[in-house]
Design a protein around this motif. Structure first.
Motif, PDB file in Angstrom:
ATOM      1  N   ARG A  52      47.022 -15.351  25.883  1.00 41.54           N
ATOM      2  CA  ARG A  52      47.173 -13.916  26.110  1.00 41.54           C
ATOM      3  C   ARG A  52      46.835 -13.142  24.846  1.00 41.54           C
ATOM      4  N   GLU A  53      46.027 -12.113  24.988  1.00 42.54           N
ATOM      5  CA  GLU A  53      45.660 -11.250  23.863  1.00 42.54           C
ATOM      6  C   GLU A  53      46.890 -10.613  23.222  1.00 42.54           C
ATOM      7  N   THR A  54      47.906 -10.328  24.026  1.00 37.63           N
ATOM      8  CA  THR A  54      49.094  -9.650  23.518  1.00 37.63           C
ATOM      9  C   THR A  54      49.889 -10.502  22.533  1.00 37.63           C
ATOM     10  N   ASP A  55      49.623 -11.792  22.478  1.00 40.52           N
ATOM     11  CA  ASP A  55      50.306 -12.685  21.539  1.00 40.52           C
ATOM     12  C   ASP A  55      49.614 -12.764  20.181  1.00 40.52           C
ATOM     13  N   ALA A  56      48.524 -12.052  20.012  1.00 40.67           N
ATOM     14  CA  ALA A  56      47.707 -12.189  18.809  1.00 40.67           C
ATOM     15  C   ALA A  56      48.464 -11.869  17.523  1.00 40.67           C
ATOM     16  N   LEU A  57      49.150 -10.744  17.459  1.00 38.76           N
ATOM     17  CA  LEU A  57      49.863 -10.373  16.235  1.00 38.76           C
ATOM     18  C   LEU A  57      50.961 -11.371  15.896  1.00 38.76           C
ATOM     19  N   GLU A  58      51.706 -11.792  16.897  1.00 42.57           N
ATOM     20  CA  GLU A  58      52.779 -12.762  16.673  1.00 42.57           C
ATOM     21  C   GLU A  58      52.201 -14.110  16.221  1.00 42.57           C
TER      22      GLU A  58
END
Length: 64
Positions: A52-58
């Motif tokens: 998932r792209e939304t996990d990138a920062l984490e």
């Protein structure tokens, strides 16, 4: 998202890069970030593909 993996030292060996890839997978697994896979690619790069792209920062923070 694709996260490129590199050996800790410039010009690292394939073994060092493989170890770094394994370490990165273990870190992401331990912080519950899912991946689609990863490994060595035809252009000789080594990377992990996040699910998932939304996990990138984490993911980037965990791998620092």
């Amino acid at each position: 998202m694709r996260i490129t993996i590199q050996a800790p030292a410039d010009g690292g060996t394939e073994l060092e890069t493989d170890r770094e890839l394994h370490r990165a997978f273990m870190i992401l697994h331990n912080v519950f970030i899912r991946t689609r896979g990863g490994g060595r690619f035809a252009d000789t790069s080594t990377a992990i593909i996040l699910a998932r792209e939304t996990d990138a920062l984490e993911a980037l923070a965990a791998l620092k």
